[in-house]
Enzyme design. Sequence first.
Site, PDB file in Angstrom:
ATOM      1  N   ASN A   6       0.858  -1.188   0.000  1.00 36.15           N
ATOM      2  CA  ASN A   6       0.000   0.000   0.000  1.00 36.15           C
ATOM      3  C   ASN A   6       0.896   1.241   0.000  1.00 36.15           C
ATOM      4  O   ASN A   6       1.641   1.481   0.949  1.00 36.15           O
ATOM      5  CB  ASN A   6      -0.893  -0.049   1.245  1.00 36.15           C
ATOM      6  CG  ASN A   6      -1.874   1.078   1.258  1.00 36.15           C
ATOM      7  OD1 ASN A   6      -1.499   2.210   0.989  1.00 36.15           O
ATOM      8  ND2 ASN A   6      -3.117   0.802   1.561  1.00 36.15           N
ATOM      9  N   HIS A   9       1.164   5.894   1.956  1.00 38.57           N
ATOM     10  CA  HIS A   9       2.009   6.627   2.911  1.00 38.57           C
ATOM     11  C   HIS A   9       3.156   7.366   2.233  1.00 38.57           C
ATOM     12  O   HIS A   9       3.658   8.349   2.761  1.00 38.57           O
ATOM     13  CB  HIS A   9       2.520   5.666   3.991  1.00 38.57           C
ATOM     14  CG  HIS A   9       1.386   4.914   4.630  1.00 38.57           C
ATOM     15  ND1 HIS A   9       0.519   5.504   5.510  1.00 38.57           N
ATOM     16  CD2 HIS A   9       0.940   3.652   4.446  1.00 38.57           C
ATOM     17  CE1 HIS A   9      -0.409   4.621   5.863  1.00 38.57           C
ATOM     18  NE2 HIS A   9      -0.172   3.494   5.225  1.00 38.57           N
ATOM     19  N   HIS A  42      -5.241   3.976  -2.224  1.00 36.35           N
ATOM     20  CA  HIS A  42      -6.575   4.429  -1.846  1.00 36.35           C
ATOM     21  C   HIS A  42      -6.752   5.857  -2.356  1.00 36.35           C
ATOM     22  O   HIS A  42      -6.103   6.775  -1.858  1.00 36.35           O
ATOM     23  CB  HIS A  42      -6.688   4.385  -0.305  1.00 36.35           C
ATOM     24  CG  HIS A  42      -8.046   4.739   0.217  1.00 36.35           C
ATOM     25  ND1 HIS A  42      -8.351   4.660   1.551  1.00 36.35           N
ATOM     26  CD2 HIS A  42      -9.179   5.160  -0.398  1.00 36.35           C
ATOM     27  CE1 HIS A  42      -9.615   5.035   1.737  1.00 36.35           C
ATOM     28  NE2 HIS A  42     -10.129   5.346   0.570  1.00 36.35           N
ATOM     29  N   ARG A  44      -8.815   8.748  -2.069  1.00 38.97           N
ATOM     30  CA  ARG A  44      -9.879   9.234  -1.190  1.00 38.97           C
ATOM     31  C   ARG A  44     -10.679  10.316  -1.886  1.00 38.97           C
ATOM     32  O   ARG A  44     -10.168  11.011  -2.767  1.00 38.97           O
ATOM     33  CB  ARG A  44      -9.274   9.801   0.102  1.00 38.97           C
ATOM     34  CG  ARG A  44      -8.831   8.723   1.054  1.00 38.97           C
ATOM     35  CD  ARG A  44      -8.268   9.329   2.324  1.00 38.97           C
ATOM     36  NE  ARG A  44      -8.089   8.291   3.311  1.00 38.97           N
ATOM     37  CZ  ARG A  44      -8.964   8.006   4.277  1.00 38.97           C
ATOM     38  NH1 ARG A  44     -10.054   8.725   4.417  1.00 38.97           N
ATOM     39  NH2 ARG A  44      -8.734   7.025   5.113  1.00 38.97           N
ATOM     40  N   ARG A  48      -6.578  13.408  -0.328  1.00 35.97           N
ATOM     41  CA  ARG A  48      -5.605  13.945   0.635  1.00 35.97           C
ATOM     42  C   ARG A  48      -4.178  13.430   0.413  1.00 35.97           C
ATOM     43  O   ARG A  48      -3.228  14.069   0.798  1.00 35.97           O
ATOM     44  CB  ARG A  48      -6.044  13.663   2.064  1.00 35.97           C
ATOM     45  CG  ARG A  48      -5.801  12.245   2.533  1.00 35.97           C
ATOM     46  CD  ARG A  48      -5.799  12.166   4.034  1.00 35.97           C
ATOM     47  NE  ARG A  48      -7.142  12.232   4.564  1.00 35.97           N
ATOM     48  CZ  ARG A  48      -7.574  11.470   5.574  1.00 35.97           C
ATOM     49  NH1 ARG A  48      -6.758  10.622   6.165  1.00 35.97           N
ATOM     50  NH2 ARG A  48      -8.807  11.551   6.005  1.00 35.97           N
ATOM     51  N   GLU A  69      -8.326   0.944  -3.708  1.00 39.95           N
ATOM     52  CA  GLU A  69      -9.250   1.025  -2.579  1.00 39.95           C
ATOM     53  C   GLU A  69     -10.145   2.235  -2.814  1.00 39.95           C
ATOM     54  O   GLU A  69      -9.648   3.322  -3.141  1.00 39.95           O
ATOM     55  CB  GLU A  69      -8.488   1.218  -1.267  1.00 39.95           C
ATOM     56  CG  GLU A  69      -7.697   0.006  -0.847  1.00 39.95           C
ATOM     57  CD  GLU A  69      -6.930   0.277   0.444  1.00 39.95           C
ATOM     58  OE1 GLU A  69      -7.115   1.342   1.054  1.00 39.95           O
ATOM     59  OE2 GLU A  69      -6.139  -0.575   0.824  1.00 39.95           O
ATOM     60  N   THR A 100      -8.175   4.174   7.427  1.00 45.91           N
ATOM     61  CA  THR A 100      -9.432   3.430   7.421  1.00 45.91           C
ATOM     62  C   THR A 100      -9.612   2.754   8.772  1.00 45.91           C
ATOM     63  O   THR A 100      -8.782   1.957   9.180  1.00 45.91           O
ATOM     64  CB  THR A 100      -9.399   2.365   6.298  1.00 45.91           C
ATOM     65  OG1 THR A 100      -8.939   2.998   5.113  1.00 45.91           O
ATOM     66  CG2 THR A 100     -10.770   1.777   6.062  1.00 45.91           C
ATOM     67  N   GLU A 150     -11.396  -8.626   1.922  1.00 48.59           N
ATOM     68  CA  GLU A 150     -10.143  -8.364   2.624  1.00 48.59           C
ATOM     69  C   GLU A 150     -10.514  -8.248   4.097  1.00 48.59           C
ATOM     70  O   GLU A 150     -11.300  -7.376   4.486  1.00 48.59           O
ATOM     71  CB  GLU A 150      -9.479  -7.079   2.117  1.00 48.59           C
ATOM     72  CG  GLU A 150      -8.196  -6.802   2.896  1.00 48.59           C
ATOM     73  CD  GLU A 150      -7.347  -5.671   2.309  1.00 48.59           C
ATOM     74  OE1 GLU A 150      -7.522  -5.343   1.127  1.00 48.59           O
ATOM     75  OE2 GLU A 150      -6.530  -5.138   3.070  1.00 48.59           O
ATOM     76  N   HIS A 190      -4.146  -4.379   7.281  1.00 46.22           N
ATOM     77  CA  HIS A 190      -4.293  -3.225   8.168  1.00 46.22           C
ATOM     78  C   HIS A 190      -3.553  -3.470   9.481  1.00 46.22           C
ATOM     79  O   HIS A 190      -3.938  -4.342  10.254  1.00 46.22           O
ATOM     80  CB  HIS A 190      -5.750  -2.846   8.458  1.00 46.22           C
ATOM     81  CG  HIS A 190      -5.871  -1.374   8.758  1.00 46.22           C
ATOM     82  ND1 HIS A 190      -5.530  -0.849   9.974  1.00 46.22           N
ATOM     83  CD2 HIS A 190      -6.227  -0.320   7.975  1.00 46.22           C
ATOM     84  CE1 HIS A 190      -5.700   0.457   9.938  1.00 46.22           C
ATOM     85  NE2 HIS A 190      -6.109   0.814   8.731  1.00 46.22           N
TER      86      HIS A 190
HETATM   87  N1  PXP Z   1      -5.884  -2.721   3.508  1.00 50.53           N
HETATM   88  C1  PXP Z   1      -6.765  -1.694   3.555  1.00 50.53           C
HETATM   89  C2  PXP Z   1      -8.133  -1.896   3.027  1.00 50.53           C
HETATM   90  C3  PXP Z   1      -6.373  -0.441   4.066  1.00 50.53           C
HETATM   91  O1  PXP Z   1      -7.257   0.578   4.101  1.00 50.53           O
HETATM   92  C4  PXP Z   1      -5.054  -0.280   4.523  1.00 50.53           C
HETATM   93  C5  PXP Z   1      -4.598   1.046   5.056  1.00 50.53           C
HETATM   94  O2  PXP Z   1      -4.721   2.051   4.147  1.00 50.53           O
HETATM   95  C6  PXP Z   1      -4.168  -1.366   4.435  1.00 50.53           C
HETATM   96  C7  PXP Z   1      -4.623  -2.588   3.941  1.00 50.53           C
HETATM   97  C8  PXP Z   1      -2.750  -1.271   4.878  1.00 50.53           C
HETATM   98  O3  PXP Z   1      -2.696  -0.976   6.233  1.00 50.53           O
HETATM   99  P1  PXP Z   1      -1.300  -0.567   6.865  1.00 50.53           P
HETATM  100  O4  PXP Z   1      -0.878   0.707   6.211  1.00 50.53           O
HETATM  101  O5  PXP Z   1      -1.620  -0.404   8.314  1.00 50.53           O
HETATM  102  O6  PXP Z   1      -0.345  -1.674   6.586  1.00 50.53           O
END
Ligand code: PXP
Length: 236
Positions: A6, A9, A42, A44, A48, A69, A100, A150, A190
């Site tokens: 993901n 970040h 993702h 949004r 952002r 996402e 999320t 998921e 997550h």
């Molecule tokens: N899966 C989903 C659906 C998410 O929303 C996120 C966070 O954006 C992640 C996985 C990844 O989570 P993390 O950044 O905590 O590893």
Amino acid sequence: MRLGINIDHVATLRQARRGKYPDPVAAAALAELGGADQITLHVREDRRHVSDRDLEILRKTVNGTLNLEMAALPAMLDLALHHRPDTATMVPERREELTTEGGLDVGPHREEIKRITRGLRDAAIEVSLFIDPDLEQIKASHRVDAQAVELHTGRYCEARLGRDRNRELARLIEAAKAATKLGLRVAAGHGLDYWNVRPVAEIEEISELNIGYAIICRAVLSGMERAVRDMKELIG
Ligand code: PXP
């Protein structure tokens, strides 16, 4: 086990200065060199961090699968239909949240989710729903014709006591089995990190993990020495 990275970040860091770097597109390319099977992002509603530009370029450059996402909203369906990710994962979205926070509550939103699912599936985009590891959510996901779920691993990751963690792990195992029985492909994610990932990776029915924060954070630290050395060299 497939690994989705993901990259939100990385975009968050870029947006701290509203600059050009670090570019999530470059991060995705390096993640793929490192063996990532999937790039997850993702977009949004408030844009952002990840932008439409990121999605557009990633669609052209990602070699593995691209997992978008998205909130279960008509505008996001239009975005997905325009860019054609391989998978669309519907997630709940609240503007004020840091990330999320929980899984989708599918039941009360089944009509909208079903409509969006149909639109995505008609365009050959796989539909996944990000849900808590809960039997009712799994059944509801099946009912709205999702092809995958998921499982939200947040509660497992946040559990501090061994017995709480074991209970959350058992919920994940049970949910993964139930989803598989209904023919759903099972992913999870997550909050997973280098310390808590192994028991989840050992769940046979889970075929994909989506991990962001822990990997991006480790990349910042493991690249620090090299980055400082490069600057020292430059300034003599
Ligand atoms: N899966 C989903 C659906 C998410 O929303 C996120 C966070 O954006 C992640 C996985 C990844 O989570 P993390 O950044 O905590 O590893």
